[in-house]
Design an enzyme around this catalytic site. Sequence first.
Site, short mmCIF file in Angstrom:
data_model
loop_
_atom_site.label_atom_id
_atom_site.label_comp_id
_atom_site.label_asym_id
_atom_site.label_seq_id
_atom_site.Cartn_x
_atom_site.Cartn_y
_atom_site.Cartn_z
N HIS A 1 -7.76 -4.06 -10.68
CA HIS A 1 -8.38 -4.84 -9.60
C HIS A 1 -9.38 -5.81 -10.21
O HIS A 1 -10.17 -5.43 -11.09
CB HIS A 1 -9.09 -3.93 -8.59
CG HIS A 1 -9.65 -4.67 -7.43
ND1 HIS A 1 -8.88 -5.14 -6.40
CD2 HIS A 1 -10.92 -5.06 -7.15
CE1 HIS A 1 -9.65 -5.78 -5.53
NE2 HIS A 1 -10.89 -5.74 -5.96
N ILE B 1 0.85 -1.19 0.00
CA ILE B 1 0.00 0.00 0.00
C ILE B 1 0.89 1.24 0.00
O ILE B 1 1.81 1.36 0.81
CB ILE B 1 -0.92 0.01 1.24
CG1 ILE B 1 -1.80 -1.25 1.27
CG2 ILE B 1 -1.79 1.27 1.22
CD1 ILE B 1 -2.71 -1.40 0.09
N ASN C 1 -3.99 1.21 -11.29
CA ASN C 1 -4.05 -0.12 -10.70
C ASN C 1 -5.13 -0.94 -11.40
O ASN C 1 -6.14 -0.39 -11.84
CB ASN C 1 -4.36 -0.04 -9.20
CG ASN C 1 -4.38 -1.42 -8.55
OD1 ASN C 1 -3.44 -2.20 -8.69
ND2 ASN C 1 -5.45 -1.73 -7.83
#
Length: 209
Positions: A115, A98, A113
């Site tokens: 996901h 993180i 990102n």
Amino acid sequence: MEKIRIAVLVSGGGTNLQALLDAQAAGKLPDGEIVLVVSDRAGAYALERARKAGVQAAEILRKACGEANRQAVFEGKLEAALAEARIDLIVLAGFLSILSEEFTRKWDHRILNIHPSLIPSFCGAGVYGLKVHEAALARGVKVTGATVHYVNEIPDGGEIIAQKAVEVRPDDTPEALQRRVMEEAEWILLPRATETVCREISARKTGRT
């Protein structure tokens, strides 16, 4: 025109990295170039994928950053590597660390990102990898998918760039669903979204609209 210089951050096998490398080889990243791959885990196979593609590969291990101020030390080393490679855009591809608010603020709208769900479903801190697909099957959803989003200090909380839906089948296992989401969504969506953002960054840098 100078291409947008991309760093891909990884933690494991690097299947999404491979999708990006394949897209680049096929001419599907005309506005970007992957010039650096960084892993936060020792021996990640993603680094071997990078080397085979002729891309610089590096390890910056969180566990080697000491106990005190580990986050700051880790991010300092990462920043140094990014600066040395003159990086314009960061892509997280199975990256499990993180990043802090301070770091993400510096890279506002320049970190992506991927996901493996349709955010805001099945996402957030601690929900990654196979856990996402286990949660989707436990919930009984009929459709899942993948999301590419900008990264901020909230896990999976940044602005959505693109999504792609995938059917959930009655006989799915978490492993089967994970594979289908990768094949039908992640490996398609991430290169497309990366090129879109590279084009936007390039336009800003050159003053085009």
